[in-house]
Scaffold this active site. Structure first.
Site, mmCIF file in Angstrom:
data_model
loop_
_atom_site.group_PDB
_atom_site.id
_atom_site.type_symbol
_atom_site.label_atom_id
_atom_site.label_comp_id
_atom_site.label_asym_id
_atom_site.label_seq_id
_atom_site.Cartn_x
_atom_site.Cartn_y
_atom_site.Cartn_z
ATOM 1 N N ASP A 3 0.844 -1.193 0.000
ATOM 2 C CA ASP A 3 0.000 0.000 0.000
ATOM 3 C C ASP A 3 0.882 1.247 0.000
ATOM 4 O O ASP A 3 2.099 1.172 0.207
ATOM 5 C CB ASP A 3 -0.897 -0.029 1.243
ATOM 6 N N GLU A 57 2.552 4.758 -4.273
ATOM 7 C CA GLU A 57 2.565 5.621 -5.475
ATOM 8 C C GLU A 57 3.900 6.356 -5.709
ATOM 9 O O GLU A 57 4.197 6.623 -6.881
ATOM 10 C CB GLU A 57 1.429 6.653 -5.393
ATOM 11 N N ASP A 103 -8.799 3.595 -2.942
ATOM 12 C CA ASP A 103 -9.867 4.026 -2.039
ATOM 13 C C ASP A 103 -11.085 4.496 -2.834
ATOM 14 O O ASP A 103 -10.986 5.390 -3.674
ATOM 15 C CB ASP A 103 -9.372 5.159 -1.136
#
Length: 555
Positions: free
Chosen positions: A164, A167, A239
């Site tokens: 997670d 990015e 999300d």
């Protein structure tokens, strides 16, 4: 798609358990709550294979640690979960907390594993642990170190890894373009490395955990990726919120990812950020049955969203949706095998199979897709009781009722919450199994192969292996071509390939839409096994012993 994935890579077969239902929440803790959750699934007879541990399992959010109070005995807990048929997936973020004495930090600083400012100092950004350094996943030595670090999770029994924040995410900013990276020895900056950062993290995770698991397949899930990410990881859509719009958006996004080679994809079922209505939860879960990755996830502080959280009626609906997923595991796993060979996605926009049918591009039908070769999924919102469905060429049978619809036209169909519009293509061959509570539970000895009548000959590739190891690369698999030839009135299970023994000792052929043509069914094989034939107004079936030789079913 085949040519693109030939260049960018094709996904290896995932562990079979990762195709089952996955339950996630930010967060399940302490260990007693995790065990209680697992027991609830088993007591309520709702199938599931995976439970996730989000950031609260860590000590002060430090990667590769376990919280001393919440999870003091992770190995014992995981052994208990495995005894119930559950696998554990833990979250792993890239930020390494700045803390002298924390081994991951000390090793990273000592060996220059972190991305750096132009002046040579390690870049600092704040995420969950506070101020952090970030591994340079474009550096081979860093990738090797990161991969070996997973021994702290694998030793107690973790075999799934959730990448997670990669990015990479940093509170209040993005990492500046001028930050320096190794870029496999050519030296560059984050301006060039930004888009590949998450992919290289997933690569490091996959390569390291595959080596540590000693022949077993890891499951890796990532939030960020790049062209070729399918070689290393499944991906979820990030999300989302609990709304019909986001549910439908997720359908289109997963189909788009499939076009880009990323076949193992899915959203947070029911929406991550907020509370879903009972109807939205039920509809989204039923849609998840036909999504490559079936994972339910919910944000910290929101109401509970387990399958039993909305009362008995919705619990029964949830059980039905998840049981259907497990019935379809032979079909789904065979679709993933096809993906591993050709790159064709599991969830397919209609543009792949019906490229020159202009109606598949109309916005009112944009959410429809094929799931595997033979199932047409028509997503309906949580409020739609009727849905205008476009049927491409051919004819289509509603999976729940057997009702036949003609192609090249749109038809309004019922779409109650307990019956998502799903249709089998005429000529479809769909293998199914009995319901199990988890994928490694002993299955019924009978594989049901459903065949839907159509005017043209069709073929289907059925595939099995142990679902855990890489022994399939050494011939330990069971594959056979199944053909349907209406003019000959024959269904042929061609001789099995590979040296793996099928988990199913019996096969039942179930015929749909053949009446009144079927008056007798004859099974021909080399050993002439015993057979039982059932012919009724609603359909016909025949059951016989499985064999690796050619099996011909004539009607």
């Amino acid at each position: 798609i085949e040519q693109y994935t030939f260049l960018s890579g094709r996904m290896p077969l995932p562990p079979l358990w990762s195709l089952g239902f996955q339950q996630c929440r930010w967060s399940y803790y302490p260990d007693s709550e995790v065990l209680s959750l697992a027991r609830s699934f088993r007591q309520k007879k709702i199938p599931a294979d995976v439970i996730y541990l989000d950031i609260h399992y860590m000590d002060a959010y430090k990667i590769f640690t376990s919280h001393p109070d919440r999870f003091p005995h992770p190995k014992t807990m995981i052994e208990s979960l495995k005894s119930m048929g559950f696998h554990v997936v833990t979250i792993v973020d890239p930020g390494i907390k700045k803390e002298v004495g924390y081994s991951s930090y000390d090793e990273g600083v000592k060996n220059n594993y972190f991305i750096k400012y132009p002046n040579g100092k390690n870049y600092v950004g704040s995420v969950w642990p506070g101020e952090c350094h970030f591994p340079d996943f474009t550096k081979p030595a860093t990738r090797e170190w990161w991969g070996k670090s997973f021994s702290s999770l694998i030793d107690p029994g973790v075999d799934g890894f959730w990448n997670d924040m990669n990015e990479p995410a940093v509170w209040g900013q993005s990492i500046p373009d001028l930050v320096r990276v190794d870029f496999d020895g050519t030296q560059s900056t984050m301006k060039e490395a930004h888009n590949v950062y998450g992919m290289q993290m997933a690569r490091s995770t996959f390569e390291g955990t595959r080596a540590l698991l000693k022949g077993n397949r890891p499951f890796v899930l990532t939030r960020a990726g790049y062209s070729g990410i399918q070689r290393y990881s499944a991906i979820w859509t990030g999300d989302n919120v609990p709304s019909d719009d986001h549910m439908m958006l997720s359908v289109r996004l997963v189909s788009s990812m499939g076009l880009a080679g990323m076949a193992f994809a899915g959203p947070d079922i029911s929406g991550f950020s907020g509370d879903a209505t009972p109807d939205l939860f039920a509809r989204w879960l039923s849609l998840g049955t036909y999504t490559p990755l079936m994972r339910s996830h919910k944000q910290y502080g929101m109401k509970r969203h387990e399958p039993w959280s909305f009362g008995e009626e919705m619990e029964a609906s949830s059980r039905t949706s998840i049981e259907q997923r497990y019935r379809l595991i032979p079909y789904i796993y065979s679709a993933f095998y096809q993906t591993s060979q050709s790159g064709l996605p599991v969830a397919r926009t209609l543009a792949i199979d019906y490229t020159f049918d202009e109606k598949v591009y109309w916005s009112q039908f944009q959410n429809e897709y094929l799931f595997g070769d033979n199932l047409l999924i028509a997503p309906a919102s949580s409020t739609e009781k009727y849905l205008n469905v476009y049927f491409p060429e051919g004819s289509w049978y509603r999976l729940s009722s057997g009702q036949l619809y003609q192609g090249n036209q749109a038809t309004v169909v019922e779409s109650p919450l307990d019956d998502l519009p799903v249709f089998a293509r005429a000529g479809a061959i769909i293998p199914m199994q009995g319901v199990v509570q988890y994928t490694s539970e002993k299955r019924s000895d009978t594989l049901d192969i459903h065949v839907y009548f159509g005017p043209r000959a069709t073929s289907y590739t059925y595939y099995e292996d142990d679902g855990i190891t890489y022994q399939y690369e050494n011939g330990q698999y069971y594959k056979r071509i199944v053909t349907f030839e209406p003019e000959k009135k024959e269904i042929t299970l061609h001789a099995a390939e590979g040296i793996y023994r099928s988990a199913f000792s019996m096969i039942r052929i179930v015929l749909h839409g053949f009446a009144p043509d079927v008056r007798q069914i004859v099974v021909k094989t080399k050993n002439l096994p015993a057979e039982r034939t059932t012919i009724a107004e609603g359909g016909a079936s025949v059951i016989f012993r499985n064999s690796t030789d050619d099996i011909i079913v004539k009607w």
